[in-house]
Design a protein around this motif. Structure first.
Motif, short mmCIF file in Angstrom:
data_model
loop_
_atom_site.label_atom_id
_atom_site.label_comp_id
_atom_site.label_asym_id
_atom_site.label_seq_id
_atom_site.Cartn_x
_atom_site.Cartn_y
_atom_site.Cartn_z
N ARG A 6 -5.10 -9.56 -5.56
CA ARG A 6 -4.22 -9.52 -6.73
C ARG A 6 -3.00 -8.64 -6.44
NH1 ARG A 6 -5.17 -11.55 -11.37
NH2 ARG A 6 -7.43 -11.64 -10.96
N LYS A 14 -0.42 -6.04 -7.61
CA LYS A 14 -0.32 -5.02 -8.64
C LYS A 14 1.12 -4.81 -9.11
CE LYS A 14 -2.81 -1.28 -7.99
NZ LYS A 14 -3.39 -0.08 -7.33
N ARG A 15 2.02 -4.71 -8.15
CA ARG A 15 3.43 -4.49 -8.47
C ARG A 15 4.29 -5.17 -7.42
NH1 ARG A 15 1.72 0.46 -8.02
NH2 ARG A 15 3.31 1.11 -6.52
N ASP A 70 -3.79 -5.09 -4.68
CA ASP A 70 -5.08 -4.52 -5.04
C ASP A 70 -6.09 -5.00 -4.01
OD1 ASP A 70 -7.20 -3.32 -6.28
OD2 ASP A 70 -7.27 -4.69 -7.99
N GLU A 75 -2.08 2.89 -1.88
CA GLU A 75 -2.06 1.45 -2.10
C GLU A 75 -1.59 0.73 -0.84
OE1 GLU A 75 -0.86 1.13 -6.77
OE2 GLU A 75 0.66 1.93 -5.40
N PRO A 134 3.54 -9.81 -10.76
CA PRO A 134 2.39 -8.91 -10.86
C PRO A 134 1.25 -9.58 -11.63
CG PRO A 134 4.41 -7.71 -11.27
CD PRO A 134 4.80 -9.15 -11.20
#
Length: 335
Positions: free
Chosen positions: A11, A13-14, A28, A61, A84
């Motif tokens: 996924r 995240k940003r 992620d 991250e 995102p």
């Protein structure tokens, strides 16, 4: 640790807009990785490899940075369609463009988005060693500089240990051999890391070798499709056997094909000749997308910049680079 060779849903995240045509995807993804490695993304029916710009030693991250390539299938899709929260399919991290142990200085020369794995290496070297680090980063113009603020901040935090020099083509012309010689003077015993477009790589590597730098001091990361007119890079004609009368068997997605061996033909080419369409990307032994496991016989890789020693021992081979050295060879791709 030998990596998992499969694909995983990851996924986003940003998303960070680095420049007008470059974005960093914060993922992620709880993958262990080494600075300088990359992920392979599966999208649009294609596979592409993108380096991490994060460091496992300094960043919580995992981040991979993607520059939009004119006409590029996957990079344009990622820039135009991903947000995102979206899921993408990636492999676990791979690659051997990693820090070597030692105390010698680290000197990096990069062009354009080639700064991505270099930033990862720089972060780790500054955080985990006492080595002096110097980077020459070449870009088209000031607006195209990726991670400019990050590199400046690292230089402020590590005075005397980290130096960054920016080269802008619109002001200085293209990087020249004279500039490379001047930049590396006094550090000819360093470990050199190179990443960038093919002409930049050729210039910097040839200049270093011309200055007496040993080939073993140079670590290069290349992501490109080879030019058939130039021939296969890294092939030692004396080391490639002229096989004949043997077979290559390829197992892919439940299909099994056996073809006669052809001299100097890679396992990937044999698979295609058998009517199969295995995964591949760079076809230069760098990205690891084309890996398969040898279950019978042996093959010699012309170039291997993606698999570590444990993986090779375990039977994995880069099929774009592997040539049979026994009469009968069988390779199996993961489903």
């Amino acid at each position: 640790m030998v990596r998992d060779h499969g694909f995983h849903p990851v996924r986003i995240k940003r998303i960070v807009q680095e420049t007008a045509d470059t974005r960093t995807y914060v993922l992620d993804a709880p993958f262990p990785y080494r600075a300088g490695q990359f992920l392979t993304v599966r999208a649009c029916g294609a596979l592409r490899s993108y380096s991490m710009s994060s460091s496992p030693d300094t960043d919580r991250e995992l981040m991979t940075t993607v520059k939009r390539v004119p006409g590029g299938l996957v990079s344009n899709w990622m820039h135009d369609h991903l947000s995102p929260g979206d899921l993408i399919e990636t492999t676990s991290p791979a690659g051997v463009f990693c820090l070597r142990e030692g105390t010698t200085p680290l000197v990096a020369l990069c062009g354009g988005s080639g700064v991505t794995p270099i930033l990862s290496l720089v972060k780790s070297a500054l955080a985990t060693t006492e080595r002096r680090v110097r980077v020459l980063a070449a870009n088209r113009d000031a607006d195209s500089v990726i991670f400019g603020d990050t590199l400046t901040e690292l230089a402020k935090r590590h005075p005397g240990r980290f130096d960054i020099r920016h080269h802008l083509d619109d002001r200085q012309g293209l990087v020249t051999a004279a500039e490379v010689r001047e930049f590396v003077a006094g550090d000819l015993g360093a470990d050199f890391y190179l990443c960038g477009p093919a002409p930049f790589m050729a210039l910097t590597e040839n200049t270093l070798l011309g200055q007496g730098v040993e080939a073993g001091q140079i670590v290069a990361e290349r992501f490109m499709v080879p030019d058939p007119a130039v021939g296969e890079p890294g092939v030692d004609a004396e080391a490639v056997p002229e096989t004949g009368g043997g077979t290559v068997t390829v197992v892919l997605a439940g299909k099994r094909r056996t073809v006669d061996q052809h001299p100097r033909e890679s396992l990937l080419e044999s698979a295609r000749r058998g009517g199969l369409m295995p995964p591949f990307s760079c076809e230069m032994g760098n990205c690891g997308t084309c890996i398969a496991r040898l279950t019978e016989g042996e093959a010699k890789m012309r170039v291997n910049n993606a698999l570590d020693d444990d993986e090779v021992t375990d039977g994995w081979v880069l099929t774009c680079q592997g040539e049979p050295v026994t009469a009968h060879v069988t390779v199996e791709y993961e489903s």
